[in-house]
Design an enzyme around this catalytic site. Sequence first.
Site, short mmCIF file in Angstrom:
data_model
loop_
_atom_site.label_atom_id
_atom_site.label_comp_id
_atom_site.label_asym_id
_atom_site.label_seq_id
_atom_site.Cartn_x
_atom_site.Cartn_y
_atom_site.Cartn_z
CB SER A 1 -1.44 -14.71 23.40
OG SER A 1 -0.45 -14.72 24.42
CG ASN B 1 4.35 -5.09 30.29
OD1 ASN B 1 3.67 -6.08 30.05
ND2 ASN B 1 3.99 -4.17 31.18
CB THR C 1 -1.76 6.17 -21.08
OG1 THR C 1 -2.24 6.57 -22.37
CG2 THR C 1 -0.24 6.37 -21.03
CG HIS C 2 -6.17 6.81 -20.34
ND1 HIS C 2 -6.77 7.61 -19.39
CD2 HIS C 2 -5.17 7.56 -20.89
CE1 HIS C 2 -6.17 8.80 -19.38
NE2 HIS C 2 -5.18 8.78 -20.27
CB SER D 1 -12.59 -24.99 -16.15
OG SER D 1 -13.98 -25.26 -16.08
CE LYS E 1 -11.50 -20.20 -18.74
NZ LYS E 1 -12.66 -19.88 -17.90
CG ASN F 1 -9.33 -20.65 -15.39
OD1 ASN F 1 -9.56 -20.13 -16.48
ND2 ASN F 1 -10.14 -21.51 -14.81
CD GLU G 1 -8.22 -15.48 -11.62
OE1 GLU G 1 -9.34 -15.03 -11.84
OE2 GLU G 1 -7.95 -16.69 -11.75
CE1 TYR H 1 1.49 -5.64 26.40
CE2 TYR H 1 0.09 -5.79 28.35
CZ TYR H 1 0.53 -6.31 27.15
OH TYR H 1 0.03 -7.50 26.70
CD GLN I 1 -2.32 -11.82 24.80
OE1 GLN I 1 -1.48 -11.86 25.69
NE2 GLN I 1 -3.52 -12.35 24.91
CE LYS J 1 2.94 -10.93 20.84
NZ LYS J 1 1.85 -10.10 21.43
N1 ARG Z 1 1.16 -12.10 26.09
C1 ARG Z 1 1.35 -10.72 26.35
C2 ARG Z 1 1.37 -9.94 25.02
O1 ARG Z 1 1.53 -10.50 24.03
C3 ARG Z 1 2.65 -10.50 27.08
C4 ARG Z 1 2.67 -9.28 27.91
C5 ARG Z 1 1.86 -9.46 29.13
N2 ARG Z 1 1.97 -8.32 29.98
C6 ARG Z 1 1.07 -8.07 30.90
N3 ARG Z 1 1.24 -7.00 31.60
N4 ARG Z 1 0.06 -8.87 31.13
O2 ARG Z 1 1.18 -8.75 25.03
#
Ligand code: ARG
Length: 456
Positions: free
Chosen positions: A20, A107, A152-153, A274, A280, A282, A287, A314, A319, A322
């Site tokens: 990660s 964790n 309205t509408h 454009s 144009k 835009n 948008e 956990y 993971q 994020k």
């Molecule tokens: N990279 C892991 C995450 O974002 C960290 C936690 C890892 N814990 C584990 N028991 N392998 O969740």
Amino acid sequence: MWGGRFSGGPSAVMTEINASIGFDKRLWKQDIAGSKAHAAMVAKQGILTEADNAAIQSGLDQVAAEIEAGKLVENPALEDIHMHVEARLAELIGEPAKRLHVARSRNDQVATDFKLWVRDAIDQTDAALAALQAALVKRAEEHAETVMPGFTHLQVAQPVTLGHHLMAYYEMIRRDRGRFADCRKRLNESPLGAAALAGTSFPTDRFNTAAALGFDRPTANSLDSVSDRDFALEALAAAGMTGLHLSRFAEEIIIWASQPYKFISLPDAFSTGSSIMPQKRNPDAAELVRAKAGHLLGNFQRLAVVMKGLPLAYSKDMQEDKVPVFEAFDTLGLCLAATTGMVETLVFNAEPMRNAAASGFSTATDLADWLVRAAGVPFRDAHHITGNAVKLAEGKGVMLHELTLDELKAIDSRITDDVYSVLTVEASVASRTSYGGTAPVQVKGQIEAAKKDLGL
Ligand code: ARG
């Protein structure tokens, strides 16, 4: 890091799916802050020597300086940011680095880091939301008396003021800020020290690390501490709602800038041309804000589906929490900057707005209200009489105030000359003085209150 009970290494695919670092490197600052607080606490509790703590503190400062300088060396075998920081610390200070990971786990570490990151993101978002509110208030103040059609509408309904319309968005953003503040309040409990899931046998002081990291208190249940991602989901929900609001405003900007409306002219800074049609201009920024709201709303769904049905505590699924959050706050920051920029620089064209406000018999309700007020006609009857007046005006191709008194009297003899005082768009808006109404006097009151709230 965990190879003791393994005889073979992971396959290349395992390493790739497991790593990660490519995205969670964005947690480096929070990770180092968390480790510093943890090391200081375990030293204070006599779990670590002061000498080891001192080496860890200065070593972590050095790691921070290196990462800040762009010198993080990514190694997928080290999985994530937590391992990268610890491994680099070990290279720098040796033995004491190996004592850091006592009475904690990745964790609780990742839950802490991520909470700290989301908390910072909320604070930055709040500042950006306040800046948008300030821009709205400023333009609303300039246009507290500028008349535009209220719809309205998407049909012309009654005249309103542009200041009133802009302040409607101020209110939406005020609620958005409330949602983020509410999320921040609930988020602000420290998971650090929950360890893997069950707590620790070491005599830690979780209140100490909670305070050091700016949390209000430690979390109360170690299982919940490491499995909770409500804070991320709540932040994503709030971001989605804000995106939804921004998309509604963007849509209005797009409509207002179109040739049949001409309510606004877009500044060069927020439009594009454009490649084939030289004339144009835009509204691309608007948008894109409208479109990106889709990503923001989708990211809540994305994480909710990852979390759905996960058992305590956990699981590695988490993971994947994020990326949606990082993306959402990047996107939201960009959308807020673009929206604030547009609000600050849009040119409002008062004449087309006023003309449109006067079209569509927009003061018909004023005529009905006048019949109630001046002639004691029940509203339902007044509505019917006014309908006849609109029918006559429509047939003659004139506006309501262009009907003669004789024509109006032929529809209902109780109508007098005084009625003309309510049939212009200016009279119409000026009369709507109820609390929260569109009358300039009301709108100015709302603007004053808003300025006070914003400290302007
Ligand atoms: N990279 C892991 C995450 O974002 C960290 C936690 C890892 N814990 C584990 N028991 N392998 O969740």
